[in-house]
Design an enzyme around this catalytic site. Structure first.
Site, PDB file in Angstrom:
ATOM      1  N   ARG A 176      24.990  11.120  11.277  1.00 45.83           N
ATOM      2  CA  ARG A 176      24.610   9.944  10.489  1.00 45.83           C
ATOM      3  C   ARG A 176      23.672  10.420   9.381  1.00 45.83           C
ATOM      4  NH1 ARG A 176      19.883  11.119  10.740  1.00 45.83           N
ATOM      5  NH2 ARG A 176      19.419   9.156   9.734  1.00 45.83           N
ATOM      6  N   GLY A 177      23.297   9.465   8.503  1.00 43.26           N
ATOM      7  CA  GLY A 177      22.510   9.834   7.321  1.00 43.26           C
ATOM      8  C   GLY A 177      23.488  10.036   6.173  1.00 43.26           C
ATOM      9  N   ALA A 178      23.193   9.389   5.033  1.00 43.45           N
ATOM     10  CA  ALA A 178      24.184   9.304   3.958  1.00 43.45           C
ATOM     11  C   ALA A 178      24.755  10.664   3.516  1.00 43.45           C
ATOM     12  CB  ALA A 178      23.590   8.536   2.780  1.00 43.45           C
ATOM     13  N   ARG A 213      32.234   3.980   7.898  1.00 51.08           N
ATOM     14  CA  ARG A 213      30.970   3.255   7.679  1.00 51.08           C
ATOM     15  C   ARG A 213      30.960   2.750   6.222  1.00 51.08           C
ATOM     16  NH1 ARG A 213      25.661   5.696  10.039  1.00 51.08           N
ATOM     17  NH2 ARG A 213      25.139   3.475   9.969  1.00 51.08           N
ATOM     18  N   GLN A 232      16.057   6.134  14.957  1.00 52.15           N
ATOM     19  CA  GLN A 232      16.176   7.405  14.223  1.00 52.15           C
ATOM     20  C   GLN A 232      14.806   8.048  13.996  1.00 52.15           C
ATOM     21  OE1 GLN A 232      17.815   4.601  13.427  1.00 52.15           O
ATOM     22  NE2 GLN A 232      19.781   5.013  12.462  1.00 52.15           N
ATOM     23  N   ASP A 248      20.787   5.028   1.174  1.00 54.72           N
ATOM     24  CA  ASP A 248      22.234   5.079   1.476  1.00 54.72           C
ATOM     25  C   ASP A 248      23.076   4.739   0.266  1.00 54.72           C
ATOM     26  OD1 ASP A 248      20.861   4.557   4.219  1.00 54.72           O
ATOM     27  OD2 ASP A 248      22.842   5.410   4.601  1.00 54.72           O
ATOM     28  N   ASN A 304      18.813   0.989   2.166  1.00 54.98           N
ATOM     29  CA  ASN A 304      18.410   2.023   3.127  1.00 54.98           C
ATOM     30  C   ASN A 304      18.275   1.345   4.491  1.00 54.98           C
ATOM     31  OD1 ASN A 304      17.670   4.801   3.658  1.00 54.98           O
ATOM     32  ND2 ASN A 304      15.595   4.048   4.026  1.00 54.98           N
TER      33      ASN A 304
END
Ligand code: MRU
Length: 351
Positions: A45-47, A88, A195, A236, A246
Site C-alpha cells: 500500500r502507499g501511493a 484501488r 499504518q 495519494d 491523503n
C-alpha cells in the site's frame, strides 16, 4: 534499507505489510492476478508503492504470456492493465504507472514477444529505481523546511514501505536527520488500518529515528500543549489546484495545524499530481469494508448490528497546505500556478 518490493526471476516479491510489525514475511506473486490481489488487500500500500507494484504486475503478466498474434497480444495487455487498474481508486500513481507501461508496450509491440517482455521488465524496474531517486530529491528539497531540534507530526505511513524506498514524508525526515538535524517524530496511529502504529513506528525505529506514537485524537491536545514545529504527510492524489487527497484523518490534522500556527507540508512525487482533476471534489474516495472499523485485529469492538462508515481518504483544501514538496522543488499557494510551473520546468535545472 527496507525492501518493500522487488522484481526477481521467480516473481514480484513484496513484504506483507498487513503482518507488520509482528512478522516480516515476504510474499512472492507469480502472476499479475496475484499482484492485483496484493494491491487490493493491502499486502502492499502507499501511493508510489502501488504504482511500482502495478508496473511490475504488467511486466509479470506479459512475461507469462506465450506467443500470440499482434491483436491477441494487444487484447491481453489491455486485460492485464484493466485488472490492475481496478484494484484501488484513489492513488493516482496506480493509473500513472499503468499508463506508462501501456506507452512502453505501444513503443515495442512490433517486436518479437521476448523483446517485448524484456522492454516491459526494464520499464517496470526503471519506475522502481526512479521512485527511490525521486524520493531522495524530495528529501533534499524538503529537509531545508525542517528546523533543527524539531518535533514533526506525521499521519499514516509515507515512508520506505509506501514507496520503492526512502519515502516521501519520511524521506524528508530521513534527509533532515542525514543533514545532522535532531528530529523527533510524532506518529499518528491512523485508525482504522493503523499504518502509523504498525508501519511508521516500525520503520523509524529500524532507522533509530526517535518516534512517539499517539492516537489520532491526541494531535490537537499535543499541538496546543507541546512544541510541534511542523506536520508532514504524503499524498495519494493532488488536484491541479493543490487540494490533497491523503489518508483519512489528514484533513483534521491540517485544520489543527492551521489553528495552532504550525506549517502543514505535503511531500509527493510529480506523478501524484493529477492535472486532469481540477479540484479535490473530483477525486474518487475509496470506501473500504466496514469490518475495518467494527473490528480490531479480527475481534469485534462494536455492537453486532451497528452500521459503520469507512472512507479510506479525505481531501485537504489547498489553502491549508503550507507547501507541496516535490522532486522538482517546492510549490506554494496558489498551487494552480506553482504546480504547473514545476510541471513545465526544464528537468535538467530541476535536479
Ligand atoms: O491506504 P494506504 O495505506 O495505501 O494509504 C496510504 C496513504 O494515504 C499515504 O499517506 C500516501 O499514499 C502517501 S505514501 C508516500
Amino acid at each position: 534499507m527496507i525492501r518493500t518490493i522487488e522484481w526477481t526471476d521467480q516473481g514480484v516479491v513484496m513484504i506483507d505489510q498487513r503482518l507488520l510489525p509482528a512478522q516480516e514475511i515476504y510474499q512472492n506473486c507469480q502472476t499479475y492476478e496475484q499482484v492485483a490481489e496484493a494491491i487490493r488487500t493491502m499486502v502492499i500500500r502507499g501511493a508510489p508503492a502501488i504504482g511500482v507494484a502495478a508496473a511490475m504486475g504488467v511486466a509479470l503478466g506479459v512475461r507469462n504470456l506465450s506467443a500470440a498474434s499482434g491483436q491477441e497480444l494487444d487484447a491481453r495487455v489491455d486485460a492485464i492493465c484493466d485488472a490492475l487498474s481496478k484494484t484501488r481508486p484513489t492513488a493516482v500513481n496506480l493509473f500513472w504507472a499503468i499508463e506508462r507501461m501501456r506507452r512502453a508496450y505501444r513503443a515495442c509491440r512490433h517486436l518479437r514477444l521476448p523483446e517485448i517482455q524484456e522492454a516491459l521488465r526494464k520499464e517496470a524496474i526503471g519506475i522502481y529505481r526512479e521512485d527511490i531517486e525521486i524520493n531522495q530529491r524530495i528529501g533534499s528539497h524538503g529537509q531545508a523546511l525542517l528546523p533543527d531540534q524539531a518535533t514533526v507530526l506525521t499521519h499514516c505511513n509515507a515512508g520506505a514501505l509506501a514507496t520503492a524506498g526512502f519515502g516521501t514524508a519520511l524521506g524528508v525526515i530521513r534527509a533532515a536527520v542525514n543533514a545532522g538535524k535532531s528530529i523527533h517524530v510524532l506518529a499518528d496511529e491512523t485508525r482504522p488500518f493503523l499504518q502509523g502504529a504498525r508501519l511508521t513506528a516500525w520503520e523509524l525505529m529500524k532507522d533509530r529515528i526517535p518516534v512517539t506514537l499517539i492516537t489520532d485524537n491526541m494531535a490537537g491536545h499535543i499541538m496546543k500543549t507541546d512544541r510541534v514545529q511542523a506536520v508532514i504527510v504524503g499524498a495519494d492524489r493532488i488536484a491541479a489546484n493543490g487540494d490533497v487527497a491523503n489518508k483519512i484523518g489528514t484533513y483534521s490534522v491540517a485544520i489543527l495545524a492551521r489553528a495552532h500556527g504550525i506549517p502543514f507540508y505535503v511531500a509527493a512525487p510529480m506523478s501524484t499530481i493529477d492535472f486532469g482533476t481540477p479540484s479535490g471534489e473530483a477525486i474518487p474516495i475509496e470506501e473500504r469494508n466496514m469490518s475495518e472499523v467494527l473490528e480490531l485485529q479480527g475481534r469485534r469492538i462494536a455492537p453486532d448490528s451497528v452500521e459503520a462508515r469507512n472512507p479510506a481518504f479525505d481531501v485537504t483544501p489547498a489553502e491549508y497546505v503550507s507547501a507541496i514538496i516535490t522532486e522538482r522543488g517546492i510549490a506554494r499557494f496558489p498551487y494552480s500556478a506553482s504546480l504547473r510551473a514545476l510541471a513545465e520546468m526544464n528537468v535538467e535545472t530541476a535536479q
